[in-house]
Every structure is written in C-alpha cells, then in structure tokens.
Design a protein around this motif. Structure first.
Motif, short mmCIF file in Angstrom:
data_model
loop_
_atom_site.label_atom_id
_atom_site.label_comp_id
_atom_site.label_asym_id
_atom_site.label_seq_id
_atom_site.Cartn_x
_atom_site.Cartn_y
_atom_site.Cartn_z
N LEU A 141 6.58 9.07 -8.43
CA LEU A 141 6.63 8.15 -7.36
C LEU A 141 7.47 7.05 -7.86
O LEU A 141 8.12 5.70 -6.98
CB LEU A 141 5.51 7.91 -7.88
CG LEU A 141 5.04 6.37 -8.08
CD1 LEU A 141 4.38 6.08 -6.30
CD2 LEU A 141 3.32 6.03 -7.99
N THR A 179 0.94 -1.28 0.12
CA THR A 179 0.45 0.44 -0.28
C THR A 179 1.13 1.08 0.16
O THR A 179 0.86 2.27 -0.98
CB THR A 179 -0.50 -0.04 1.08
OG1 THR A 179 -2.15 -1.02 0.78
CG2 THR A 179 -1.72 1.39 1.59
N LYS A 180 1.92 1.15 0.64
CA LYS A 180 2.79 2.44 1.01
C LYS A 180 3.54 2.77 -0.51
O LYS A 180 3.79 3.94 -1.08
CB LYS A 180 3.93 1.98 1.95
CG LYS A 180 3.08 2.65 3.05
CD LYS A 180 4.47 2.44 4.60
CE LYS A 180 3.64 2.27 5.57
NZ LYS A 180 4.15 1.57 6.80
N THR A 239 -1.85 0.74 -9.67
CA THR A 239 -2.11 1.36 -8.14
C THR A 239 -3.70 0.51 -8.20
O THR A 239 -4.14 -0.08 -8.96
CB THR A 239 -2.32 2.61 -8.56
OG1 THR A 239 -3.20 3.08 -10.10
CG2 THR A 239 -0.79 3.01 -9.14
N LYS A 240 -4.45 1.47 -7.05
CA LYS A 240 -5.89 0.89 -6.95
C LYS A 240 -6.33 1.60 -7.84
O LYS A 240 -7.55 -0.08 -8.38
CB LYS A 240 -5.50 1.20 -4.95
CG LYS A 240 -6.87 1.27 -4.74
CD LYS A 240 -7.29 1.92 -3.30
CE LYS A 240 -8.79 1.62 -2.95
NZ LYS A 240 -9.07 2.22 -1.64
N ARG A 276 10.01 4.70 -5.29
CA ARG A 276 9.46 2.67 -5.38
C ARG A 276 10.93 2.28 -5.37
O ARG A 276 10.98 1.51 -5.50
CB ARG A 276 9.12 2.66 -6.89
CG ARG A 276 7.13 2.88 -6.39
CD ARG A 276 6.27 2.45 -7.84
NE ARG A 276 4.56 2.53 -7.55
CZ ARG A 276 4.30 2.46 -8.59
NH1 ARG A 276 4.88 2.85 -9.66
NH2 ARG A 276 2.49 2.41 -8.56
N LEU A 295 2.96 1.74 -3.53
CA LEU A 295 0.96 2.15 -4.45
C LEU A 295 1.04 1.49 -5.03
O LEU A 295 1.21 0.79 -6.33
CB LEU A 295 1.28 3.65 -5.11
CG LEU A 295 0.95 5.07 -3.89
CD1 LEU A 295 1.27 5.91 -4.71
CD2 LEU A 295 -0.52 4.80 -3.23
#
Length: 172
Positions: free
Chosen positions: A150, A67-68, A90-91, A154, A70
């Motif tokens: 992002l 989750t962190k 991603t979600k 990551r 993404l």
C-alpha cells in the motif's frame, strides 16, 4: 460519510495525534518493509515550491482519487520548506503517516519521502495507541492494489501527481 469523505470519528480524531507521535507500528515495520516505504525524490525546484506543491496535490485530490489511494481523510499536521507531515486515515480508520523532508541541493531540492502504518489497530478503537504499543513486536503487512504494498502504491501515485504539478517531464 461516503468512502471518499470518511471523516475520522471523535475517538480517532483524539487518538490520531498520539498514535502518530509514537507510531508503534513503524518501530519494527520500517525494517521489514511490510507496512512502510521510503523513497528519495529529486526536483529542480526549491524546497518551498515542492512543499507547497505537495500540499496542493493533496488538497486537490478528487474523492475518487482519495478512495483509490485508500486515504479518504487526511490532516496536514505540518507544511513548511523543511517538512510536510500528513496524518491519513483509511475508511476503517487505520492511521498511516506521510512524512517528507526537504533539503536544498545545487540544482533544486532532495525530498526524502516516507509513508508508514502507525499501528496494528485502527485509531477508532479506544486505547488504540496503548494497544498498538503492546503489539509493536508483531510485524504486519499493508497490502495494496495491483500486487504492491500500500505505501509503495501511494508514494508512486503522489510522486506522479507532484511531478505533474511541478511540470516535470517524465523520463522513460
């Protein structure tokens, strides 16, 4: 599904490999650095060991860590001594790709890691690969946590986990 287990929809599952193959969001994005990041990593381990360790790191990510980062859902598309390629959603079902190539060196291996957005529209949208080809001219950013982009965030996190998995001492 929860944020930590957001299985891609059927539409994303079908369109994801197509969008990954053409990656229109990366065509120009790689030159602007807004939605992609490339790094070179050196390891005192063989390409086989580093490849297997990277896959293990991904498989061992806790739901909270996923989750962190993404990346609540991912699929390892290829993993061998020359390359690891991973589709990450991603979600909201934007598809980003992680591509790591390995080359043997006299002291171990060199890994060239690239994490990049594949398109402006999420793969849950019907015809997203086609729509993303039409929007390929539009550079777009992928902002991440802690005032970083992002993909940079990551890659830094995955590199740290990979170093830990391989038993690499941190040099400060």
């Amino acid at each position: 599904p929860s944020a930590a287990n957001a299985d891609p929809s059927l539409v994303s599952t079908l369109q994801g490999p197509v969008q990954d193959a053409i990656a229109p969001g990366h065509w120009l994005g790689q030159f602007f650095g807004l939605n992609s990041r490339d790094e070179v990593w050196e390891f005192a381990a063989s390409p086989d060991e580093v490849s297997a360790s990277l896959v293990a790191v991904l498989d061992e990510l806790t739901p909270d860590r996923r989750t962190k980062l993404l990346i609540p859902e991912f699929k390892v598309a290829r993993a061998d001594a020359s390359r690891v390629h991973v589709l990450t959603w991603t979600k909201a079902e934007w598809l980003d790709s992680l591509d790591v190539t390995f080359a043997k060196t006299p002291t171990g291996c060199r890994a060239k890691a690239s994490f990049y957005a594949t398109g402006f529209f999420p793969t849950s949208l019907p015809f997203a690969p086609l729509l993303n080809v039409g929007m390929a001219w539009l550079p777009f950013a992928s902002p991440g946590p802690r005032n970083t982009m992002l993909q940079e965030f990551r890659l830094r996190a995955l590199k740290g986990l990979l170093d830990k998995k391989l038993g690499v001492a941190r040099v400060r």
